[in-house]
Design an enzyme around this catalytic site. Structure first.
Site, short mmCIF file in Angstrom:
data_model
loop_
_atom_site.label_atom_id
_atom_site.label_comp_id
_atom_site.label_asym_id
_atom_site.label_seq_id
_atom_site.Cartn_x
_atom_site.Cartn_y
_atom_site.Cartn_z
N PRO A 114 -3.95 -2.57 5.90
CA PRO A 114 -3.58 -1.37 6.67
C PRO A 114 -4.46 -0.20 6.22
O PRO A 114 -4.25 0.36 5.14
CB PRO A 114 -2.11 -1.16 6.31
CG PRO A 114 -1.95 -1.81 4.97
CD PRO A 114 -2.92 -2.95 4.91
N ASP A 173 -6.93 1.85 1.63
CA ASP A 173 -5.92 0.81 1.76
C ASP A 173 -4.56 1.47 1.54
O ASP A 173 -4.24 1.89 0.42
CB ASP A 173 -6.17 -0.29 0.72
CG ASP A 173 -5.18 -1.45 0.82
OD1 ASP A 173 -4.12 -1.28 1.45
OD2 ASP A 173 -5.47 -2.52 0.25
N HIS A 174 -3.76 1.56 2.62
CA HIS A 174 -2.51 2.32 2.54
C HIS A 174 -1.48 1.66 1.62
O HIS A 174 -0.50 2.29 1.22
CB HIS A 174 -1.92 2.48 3.95
CG HIS A 174 -1.16 3.76 4.13
ND1 HIS A 174 -0.51 4.40 3.09
CD2 HIS A 174 -0.95 4.52 5.23
CE1 HIS A 174 0.07 5.50 3.55
NE2 HIS A 174 -0.18 5.59 4.85
N ARG A 175 -1.69 0.40 1.24
CA ARG A 175 -0.80 -0.24 0.30
C ARG A 175 -0.97 0.33 -1.10
O ARG A 175 -0.09 0.22 -1.94
CB ARG A 175 -1.06 -1.76 0.27
CG ARG A 175 -0.79 -2.45 1.60
CD ARG A 175 -1.27 -3.89 1.57
NE ARG A 175 -2.71 -4.00 1.31
CZ ARG A 175 -3.38 -5.15 1.27
NH1 ARG A 175 -2.73 -6.28 1.49
NH2 ARG A 175 -4.69 -5.16 1.02
#
Length: 414
Positions: A214, A386-388
């Site tokens: 994501p 990386d939104h994680r």
């Protein structure tokens, strides 16, 4: 007892290699460590060395052939030794010292010049039901089933006439005389070019990144006037002051990352690894693709050290001479297309890294300063996150620090 020379995994991501050139002819006496052949991996051209002493009795793969990892490419033994069992597909002792497992993949020879597809053999009396008695690799059998080919009508080019992957891929399927080929072939108004080892890996890695990760993007516009002036001052020192803008950006990025370890991170699946050291990857365009050599411990190196190392790594990258440890293990990466006239773009994250910077060119633009119209040298940087691992505010904080450093280059010597 004769042993097989197998295609070794010469890089961490290698699944197959192209045998560029044999360095030892058939019949040559070799010792452990002698270079047998040059192999193109997905990243560089590496050396395949002998693991046993003896005589190189047979080349099982020709120069230009693409061979999966662990598949045999040659045989080493004693002069005059009977190797018919190897040539007929029989098992023997591998060069790793243990019998090889039955092959599940097959080499796909790639011609060094355009060549016509292999023609099917003349119709044989063998019926399709006899397909099990045809000497063929498991992969060739599977492809033949999928394409509806009769293996009894396919001429084998492998050892002992064995039908291999290339044979079924270049054979004409039923009622379809124009089968696709695996070699460059000019037809009408187009040309099909087979994938290089590097391009195959790039395609696989991009699919691993842009789909599952994501990703969001943050862009900042940076005033580069002071950095421009600083570089001009360094250039006045002579050859020792020859520093590029990319060198300065790499140094500034390493400095900013040392203050934001939450961006200098890897996604581990069930954990996030925050790195204390900055191992900075820098994208280098080379023929057939892209590679990212790494400046290790960049946060502890001076601008001059980074400049020297960056030039040396980039030069060897273009020559395909990097060792695996020189392009694996980055904690964060930078891709600079500014020298190519690109103002702004987005880069794709290289997992397990959590971010990458896309650097645009420096251009002079009109701006308003204290209510007055003037001009300024501006540069746009876009960060892929990386939104994680990285939230919006986290990435914004890192970019604010990076902008402060580039707009006040003395901050790099604090």
């Amino acid at each position: 007892m004769a042993t097989t020379v197998v295609m070794e995994a010469l890089s961490p991501t290698m699944e197959e290699g192209r045998l560029v050139e044999w360095k030892q002819p058939e019949g040559a006496t070799v010792a452990v460590g002698d270079v047998l052949a040059e192999v193109e991996t997905d990243k560089a051209v590496m050396e395949l060395v002998a693991r046993v002493d003896g005589t190189l009795l047979k080349h099982l793969a020709a120069a230009g052939a693409t061979v999966p990892v662990a598949e045999p490419v040659g045989i080493i033994g004693e002069p005059g030794e009977d190797i018919s069992g190897f040539l007929e597909g029989g098992a023997g002792e591998s060069s790793e010292g243990s019998p090889p497992a039955p092959p599940t993949t097959e080499a796909a020879p790639v011609a060094t010049a355009p060549a016509a597809p292999a023609a099917p053999a003349a119709p044989a009396e063998t019926a399709p039901a006899d397909i099990g008695r045809v000497k063929a690799s498991p992969l060739a059998r599977r492809i033949a089933r999928e394409r509806g080919l009769d293996l009894a009508r396919v001429r084998g080019s492998g050892p002992g006439g064995r039908v291999v992957k290339r044979d079924v891929e270049t054979a004409s399927p039923p009622a379809t005389p124009a089968a696709r080929t695996v070699v460059p072939a000019r037809t009408g108004g187009y040309e099909d070019v087979p994938l290089s080892m590097m391009r195959k890996t790039i395609a696989r890695r991009l699919a691993e990144s842009i789909g599952p990760i994501p990703t969001f993007y943050l862009t900042v516009d940076i005033d580069m006037d002071r950095t421009w002036d600083a570089r001009e001052a360094l250039k006045a020192l002579g050859p020792e002051g020859k520093i590029s803008f990319n060198d300065i950006i790499l140094k500034a990025t390493a400095t900013a990352l040392s203050q934001h370890p939450e961006c200098n991170a890897w996604w581990q699946g069930d954990s996030i690894r925050h790195w204390h050291e900055v191992h900075l990857g820098m994208a280098v365009a080379i023929e057939d693709g892209l590679i990212t050599p790494i400046i290790r411990d960049a946060n502890h190196k001076t601008l001059r050290e980074i400049s020297t190392e960056a030039k040396e790594l980039a030069g060897r990258a273009r020559e395909r001479k990097l060792a695996p440890e020189e392009y694996t293990g980055a904690t964060f990466s930078v891709s600079n297309l500014g020298p190519f006239g690109i103002d702004e773009f987005t880069a794709i994250i290289n997992p397990p890294e959590a971010g990458i910077l896309a650097i645009g060119g420096i251009t002079e633009k009109p701006v308003i300063v204290d209510g007055e119209l003037t001009t300024s040298r501006r540069m746009r940087i876009t960060m892929s996150c990386d939104h994680r691992v990285i939230d919006g505010a986290t990435g914004a904080g890192f970019l604010q620090t990076l902008r402060t450093i580039l707009e006040n280059p003395l901050a790099m010597v604090w």
